[in-house]
Scaffold this active site. Structure first.
Site, PDB file in Angstrom:
ATOM      1  CG  ASP A 115      -1.871   0.981   1.211  1.00  0.00           C
ATOM      2  OD1 ASP A 115      -2.086   1.893   0.534  1.00  0.00           O
ATOM      3  OD2 ASP A 115      -2.784   1.168   2.283  1.00  0.00           O
ATOM      4  CG  PHE A 164      -9.248  -1.869   3.531  1.00  0.00           C
ATOM      5  CD1 PHE A 164      -7.869  -1.587   4.008  1.00  0.00           C
ATOM      6  CD2 PHE A 164      -9.905  -3.032   4.075  1.00  0.00           C
ATOM      7  CE1 PHE A 164      -7.370  -2.428   5.069  1.00  0.00           C
ATOM      8  CE2 PHE A 164      -9.237  -3.885   4.900  1.00  0.00           C
ATOM      9  CZ  PHE A 164      -8.059  -3.492   5.483  1.00  0.00           C
TER      10      PHE A 164
END
Ligand code: IMP
Ligand code: MG
Length: 191
Positions: A115, A164
């Site tokens: 990420d 997410f």
């Protein structure tokens, strides 16, 4: 029990916290076989040491290892990052260290998802200090446009949008790791 054809699976469980499926099971498995073939070619004549980053990478690592046609060894480390449930703070702490010595080993770190890239950047520095002969990273997922540090990946499964996601090892508050696909998480804590 008699082995039979795998059952057809619903695209996503009937759970209001689960959004659209980003990568289905067949697509995951076929890409992992490709990664395995590539790693087999690149590491020919060597015995790679696969280092799995717990907990998220355990499902991916298990399938990836079986797609590599070489003798491989396994080790695991667990890291925790302080901060909110669905964001990385960048402060990483080793919760479980490796059992094996990395000196002169061909190390391949197996990660679930990159990420911000902060976890990986910390791990890379930490592992390089242990004198491996090589250190490469295989990440199943890389989020588009979220990296805060350069994360030089030798092998990447898929680039995904910056949502997410859960499934295939990835969790939201420890749930959903056993989904055989990757889907968007829309439950508590996601907004
Ligand atoms: P980074 O340090 O920001 O690159 O975050 C890496 C770690 O955060 C991963 O190893 C995951 O454990 C977790 N993570 C980041 N994004 C997601 C996600 O979309 N779902 C589940 N876990 C995630
Ligand atoms: Mg996690």
């Amino acid at each position: 029990m008699v082995a039979s054809q795998p059952e057809h699976r619903e695209p996503a469980r009937h759970d209001p916290a689960l959004g659209r499926v980003i990568i289905d099971e067949a697509t995951l498995q076929s890409r992992i076989r490709e990664l395995g073939r590539q790693i087999t070619k690149d590491y020919e004549g060597r015995v790679p040491l696969l280092v799995g980053v717990l907990k998220g990478a355990f499902v991916f690592m298990s399938d990836l290892a079986r797609a590599i046609e070489l003798p491989v060894e396994f080790d695991f480390m667990a890291v925790a990052s302080y901060g909110r449930a669905t964001r990385t703070s960048g402060v990483v702490r080793i919760v479980k260290d490796l059992d094996l010595d990395l000196t002169d080993r061909s190390v391949l770190v197996v990660e679930d998802i990159v990420d911000s890239g902060l976890t990986l950047s910390y791990l890379r520095k930490n592992l390089l200090a242990r004198n491996p002969v090589s250190l490469e990273v295989c990440a199943l997922l890389v989020k588009e446009g979220t990296q805060r540090v350069e994360s030089d990946l030798a092998y990447t499964g898929f680039r995904i949008p910056p949502d997410f996601v859960v499934g295939y090892g990835l969790d939201a508050a420890e749930r959903y790791r056993n989904l055989p696909y990757i889907c968007v998480y829309e439950g508590p804590g996601s907004g």
